[in-house]
Design a protein around this motif. Structure first.
Motif, PDB file in Angstrom:
ATOM      1  N   LEU A 272      72.448 -42.251  50.234  1.00  0.00           N
ATOM      2  CA  LEU A 272      71.251 -42.791  49.598  1.00  0.00           C
ATOM      3  C   LEU A 272      70.197 -41.704  49.392  1.00  0.00           C
ATOM      4  O   LEU A 272      69.876 -40.965  50.321  1.00  0.00           O
ATOM      5  CB  LEU A 272      70.688 -43.890  50.515  1.00  0.00           C
ATOM      6  N   TYR A 273      69.675 -41.607  48.177  1.00  0.00           N
ATOM      7  CA  TYR A 273      68.623 -40.623  47.865  1.00  0.00           C
ATOM      8  C   TYR A 273      67.422 -41.341  47.275  1.00  0.00           C
ATOM      9  O   TYR A 273      67.560 -42.337  46.571  1.00  0.00           O
ATOM     10  CB  TYR A 273      69.126 -39.608  46.828  1.00  0.00           C
ATOM     11  N   GLY A 274      66.253 -40.783  47.525  1.00  0.00           N
ATOM     12  CA  GLY A 274      65.040 -41.300  46.919  1.00  0.00           C
ATOM     13  C   GLY A 274      64.799 -40.691  45.548  1.00  0.00           C
ATOM     14  O   GLY A 274      65.585 -39.867  45.067  1.00  0.00           O
ATOM     15  N   ASP A 275      63.681 -41.103  44.930  1.00  0.00           N
ATOM     16  CA  ASP A 275      63.275 -40.500  43.650  1.00  0.00           C
ATOM     17  C   ASP A 275      62.556 -39.167  43.893  1.00  0.00           C
ATOM     18  O   ASP A 275      62.241 -38.443  42.955  1.00  0.00           O
ATOM     19  CB  ASP A 275      62.305 -41.444  42.916  1.00  0.00           C
ATOM     20  N   VAL A 276      62.232 -38.902  45.159  1.00  0.00           N
ATOM     21  CA  VAL A 276      61.475 -37.698  45.500  1.00  0.00           C
ATOM     22  C   VAL A 276      62.383 -36.770  46.309  1.00  0.00           C
ATOM     23  O   VAL A 276      63.109 -37.228  47.193  1.00  0.00           O
ATOM     24  CB  VAL A 276      60.230 -38.073  46.349  1.00  0.00           C
ATOM     25  N   ASP A 277      62.301 -35.489  45.998  1.00  0.00           N
ATOM     26  CA  ASP A 277      63.064 -34.505  46.784  1.00  0.00           C
ATOM     27  C   ASP A 277      62.289 -34.261  48.090  1.00  0.00           C
ATOM     28  O   ASP A 277      61.440 -33.374  48.191  1.00  0.00           O
ATOM     29  CB  ASP A 277      63.223 -33.211  45.970  1.00  0.00           C
ATOM     30  N   PHE A 278      62.599 -35.092  49.073  1.00  0.00           N
ATOM     31  CA  PHE A 278      61.858 -35.146  50.332  1.00  0.00           C
ATOM     32  C   PHE A 278      61.721 -33.762  50.990  1.00  0.00           C
ATOM     33  O   PHE A 278      60.622 -33.359  51.374  1.00  0.00           O
ATOM     34  CB  PHE A 278      62.581 -36.121  51.274  1.00  0.00           C
ATOM     35  N   ASP A 279      62.830 -33.052  51.121  1.00  0.00           N
ATOM     36  CA  ASP A 279      62.816 -31.769  51.852  1.00  0.00           C
ATOM     37  C   ASP A 279      61.893 -30.746  51.197  1.00  0.00           C
ATOM     38  O   ASP A 279      61.211 -29.992  51.879  1.00  0.00           O
ATOM     39  CB  ASP A 279      64.230 -31.195  51.961  1.00  0.00           C
ATOM     40  N   GLN A 280      61.845 -30.748  49.872  1.00  0.00           N
ATOM     41  CA  GLN A 280      60.971 -29.819  49.131  1.00  0.00           C
ATOM     42  C   GLN A 280      59.501 -30.217  49.239  1.00  0.00           C
ATOM     43  O   GLN A 280      58.627 -29.372  49.367  1.00  0.00           O
ATOM     44  CB  GLN A 280      61.316 -29.902  47.643  1.00  0.00           C
ATOM     45  N   VAL A 281      59.267 -31.519  49.128  1.00  0.00           N
ATOM     46  CA  VAL A 281      57.906 -32.035  48.932  1.00  0.00           C
ATOM     47  C   VAL A 281      57.145 -32.215  50.242  1.00  0.00           C
ATOM     48  O   VAL A 281      55.927 -32.032  50.299  1.00  0.00           O
ATOM     49  CB  VAL A 281      57.990 -33.380  48.147  1.00  0.00           C
ATOM     50  N   LYS A 282      57.885 -32.499  51.309  1.00  0.00           N
ATOM     51  CA  LYS A 282      57.258 -32.939  52.553  1.00  0.00           C
ATOM     52  C   LYS A 282      56.149 -32.017  53.052  1.00  0.00           C
ATOM     53  O   LYS A 282      55.062 -32.469  53.416  1.00  0.00           O
ATOM     54  CB  LYS A 282      58.328 -33.107  53.640  1.00  0.00           C
ATOM     55  N   HIS A 283      56.396 -30.720  53.053  1.00  0.00           N
ATOM     56  CA  HIS A 283      55.425 -29.788  53.649  1.00  0.00           C
ATOM     57  C   HIS A 283      54.126 -29.683  52.832  1.00  0.00           C
ATOM     58  O   HIS A 283      53.094 -29.245  53.331  1.00  0.00           O
ATOM     59  CB  HIS A 283      56.049 -28.399  53.805  1.00  0.00           C
ATOM     60  N   LYS A 284      54.185 -30.116  51.578  1.00  0.00           N
ATOM     61  CA  LYS A 284      53.030 -29.941  50.685  1.00  0.00           C
ATOM     62  C   LYS A 284      52.059 -31.130  50.736  1.00  0.00           C
ATOM     63  O   LYS A 284      50.895 -31.008  50.385  1.00  0.00           O
ATOM     64  CB  LYS A 284      53.544 -29.757  49.252  1.00  0.00           C
ATOM     65  N   VAL A 285      52.569 -32.288  51.165  1.00  0.00           N
ATOM     66  CA  VAL A 285      51.777 -33.518  51.046  1.00  0.00           C
ATOM     67  C   VAL A 285      51.249 -33.995  52.409  1.00  0.00           C
ATOM     68  O   VAL A 285      51.684 -33.522  53.459  1.00  0.00           O
ATOM     69  CB  VAL A 285      52.605 -34.645  50.371  1.00  0.00           C
ATOM     70  N   LYS A 286      50.308 -34.945  52.331  1.00  0.00           N
ATOM     71  CA  LYS A 286      49.722 -35.469  53.568  1.00  0.00           C
ATOM     72  C   LYS A 286      50.669 -36.470  54.232  1.00  0.00           C
ATOM     73  O   LYS A 286      50.891 -36.436  55.439  1.00  0.00           O
ATOM     74  CB  LYS A 286      48.405 -36.163  53.218  1.00  0.00           C
ATOM     75  N   LEU A 287      51.216 -37.359  53.396  1.00  0.00           N
ATOM     76  CA  LEU A 287      52.121 -38.393  53.902  1.00  0.00           C
ATOM     77  C   LEU A 287      53.228 -38.648  52.896  1.00  0.00           C
ATOM     78  O   LEU A 287      52.977 -38.628  51.680  1.00  0.00           O
ATOM     79  CB  LEU A 287      51.363 -39.712  54.085  1.00  0.00           C
ATOM     80  N   ILE A 288      54.416 -38.936  53.406  1.00  0.00           N
ATOM     81  CA  ILE A 288      55.516 -39.313  52.498  1.00  0.00           C
ATOM     82  C   ILE A 288      56.397 -40.340  53.196  1.00  0.00           C
ATOM     83  O   ILE A 288      56.630 -40.253  54.402  1.00  0.00           O
ATOM     84  CB  ILE A 288      56.324 -38.059  52.059  1.00  0.00           C
ATOM     85  N   SER A 289      56.855 -41.320  52.419  1.00  0.00           N
ATOM     86  CA  SER A 289      57.771 -42.318  52.991  1.00  0.00           C
ATOM     87  C   SER A 289      59.205 -41.857  52.748  1.00  0.00           C
ATOM     88  O   SER A 289      59.546 -41.441  51.648  1.00  0.00           O
ATOM     89  CB  SER A 289      57.535 -43.689  52.354  1.00  0.00           C
ATOM     90  N   PRO A 290      60.050 -41.898  53.777  1.00  0.00           N
ATOM     91  CA  PRO A 290      61.433 -41.431  53.616  1.00  0.00           C
ATOM     92  C   PRO A 290      62.345 -42.470  52.968  1.00  0.00           C
ATOM     93  O   PRO A 290      62.008 -43.645  52.922  1.00  0.00           O
ATOM     94  CB  PRO A 290      61.874 -41.175  55.062  1.00  0.00           C
ATOM     95  N   VAL A 291      63.474 -42.017  52.480  1.00  0.00           N
ATOM     96  CA  VAL A 291      64.550 -42.911  52.000  1.00  0.00           C
ATOM     97  C   VAL A 291      65.840 -42.442  52.667  1.00  0.00           C
ATOM     98  O   VAL A 291      66.207 -41.271  52.500  1.00  0.00           O
ATOM     99  CB  VAL A 291      64.701 -42.827  50.463  1.00  0.00           C
TER     100      VAL A 291
END
Ligand code: NAP
Length: 290
Positions: A246-265
Motif C-alpha cells: 500500500l502506498y499513499g499519494d505522498v512520497d512519505f520518506d522524501q517529504v517527512k523531514h520537510k514538513v511539520k506533520l504528515i499522516s502515514p499510509v
C-alpha cells in the motif's frame, strides 16, 4: 484510554499524525458511550455482487462495530439485482426500527446508477453521508451526516491542534466521497481552500503555497519533496495498492523531514474513516431515539 492519547501526542512531536492511535482513543470513547445505552446501535451493510475488496472492507467495518459493542449485519445481494428490487430492499431497512445505519458498499455494478440508488436510503440512516439531503446540509453548513473519510480528516486536524482559520489549504481531488466534502468542511472552519484535480495545470504552484495539503488523488507518490511547503501539514488520503503493497499519494520518506506533520499510509486516514463510520452510527442511533 489516557495512554493512547498521550502516545498520539508523542507521535505529533515526531511529526507523525498517527490515525491508528487516535482511532484507538476515539473508539474507546465510543465504546463507553455504547455500553451506557440500553440497546446496541445496529449497522446494516449491503454488498452487491462478489467483489473481494468490498467484502474485505465490510469485514473491517463489522470487526470495528464488534470492538465498540455495536451490532452489525451484512447482506450480499445478487450482482444482477435491478434498481427496483434494490430500492425495495433499502425501503425494508429504512422501515426496520432495529436498524440505525445503512451502509451500501461502493462501487456498484455498472447497471445501477450510484446517485439514484443512494437516494433510496433514508437520510436519517445515511451514515455514509451520501444522500443529497446530507450533501445539501453540508453545503449549507447545517448539521447532518458527513462522509466518514473527510470526517476523520477533520478529527485528525482538530486533535493535532492544527489552526485552520485563515490558512491556505489545497485539496487534491474533487470526488463526492472525499474531495468535495473535505473542501466544504475546511471552508466552514474559515480556511482558504483551493481545489485541484486532474485538469489542474502546474499543480506544484498550488501545493507549494499550501499550509495544509490534503492529497486525495489516488496516484502513488504524486506529491514529492519539491511540491510541499516547509513546515506544512500533510494529510495523505491516497491508498494505492501496487504489487500487494500500500502506498499513499505522498512520497512519505522524501517529504517527512520537510514538513511539520504528515499522516502515514497505512495507519493514517484509513483507521479514522472506520472510526467515523462508528461515530455516525452512534449519532444515528441517538437521533432516532430521542
Ligand atoms: P476518485 O473518485 O478516483 O477521485 C480522485 C480525484 O483525484 C479526482 O477528482 C481526480 O480528478 C483527481 N486526480 C486524479 N489524478 C490526479 C492528478 N494527477 N493530479 C491532480 N488530481 C488528480 O477517488 P476518491 O474516492 O476521492 O479517493 C481518492 C484516494 O483516496 C484513492 O486512493 C482512494 O483509495 C483513497 N481513499 C482512501 C480512504 C481511506 O479510508 N483511507 C477512503 C476513501 C478514499 P478529476 O475529477 O479531474 O478526475
Amino acid at each position: 484510554m489516557g495512554m493512547t492519547i498521550e502516545s498520539f501526542k508523542e507521535r505529533l512531536k515526531e511529526g507523525i499524525l498517527d490515525g491508528k492511535l487516535l482511532s484507538t482513543f476515539l473508539r474507546a470513547e465510543i465504546k463507553q458511550k455504547v455500553e451506557a445505552l440500553t440497546q446496541q446501535p445496529h449497522l446494516a451493510a449491503i454488498i452487491i455482487g462478489n467483489d473481494p475488496a468490498s467484502q474485505m472492507y465490510v469485514k473491517y467495518k463489522q470487526k470495528a462495530c464488534q470492538q465498540v459493542r455495536m451490532t452489525s449485519s451484512v447482506e450480499i445481494l445478487s450482482p444482477e439485482i435491478t434498481s427496483h428490487e434494490l430500492a425495495d430492499y433499502l425501503d425494508q431497512l429504512n422501515q426496520d426500527k432495529e436498524i440505525n445505519g445503512i451502509l451500501l458498499q461502493l462501487p456498484l455494478p455498472a447497471h445501477l446508477k450510484e446517485l439514484d440508488v443512494l437516494m433510496g436510503i433514508d437520510p436519517s440512516k445515511d451514515v455514509d453521508g451520501l444522500h443529497f439531503a446530507n450533501v445539501g446540509k453540508l453545503h449549507l453548513g447545517l448539521s447532518g451526516f458527513v462522509p466518514a473519510t473527510p470526517g476523520g480528516i477533520m478529527q485528525m486536524l482538530k486533535h493535532s491542534g492544527t489552526e485552520l482559520k485563515g490558512q491556505n489549504v489545497v485539496v487534491i481531488g474533487r470526488s463526492n466521497l472525499v474531495g468535495k466534502p473535505i473542501a466544504r468542511l475546511l471552508e466552514i472552519e474559515h480556511a482558504t481552500v483551493t481545489q485541484c484535480h486532474s485538469r489542474t495545470q502546474f499543480l506544484s504552484e498550488f501545493t507549494n503555497k499550501a499550509d495544509i495539503l490534503i492529497a486525495a488523488a489516488g496516484k502513488k507518490h504524486l506529491i514529492t519533496e519539491v511540491m510541499v511547503k516547509s513546515n506544512s501539514v500533510i494529510i495523505d488520503v491516497g491508498t494505492n495498492s501496487v504489487d500487494g503493497k500500500l502506498y499513499g499519494d505522498v512520497d512519505f520518506d522524501q517529504v517527512k523531514h520537510k514538513v511539520k506533520l504528515i499522516s502515514p499510509v497505512p495507519g493514517g486516514v484509513g483507521p479514522m474513516t472506520i472510526t467515523m463510520l462508528l461515530q455516525n452510527t452512534l449519532d444515528a442511533f441517538n437521533l432516532q431515539n430521542v
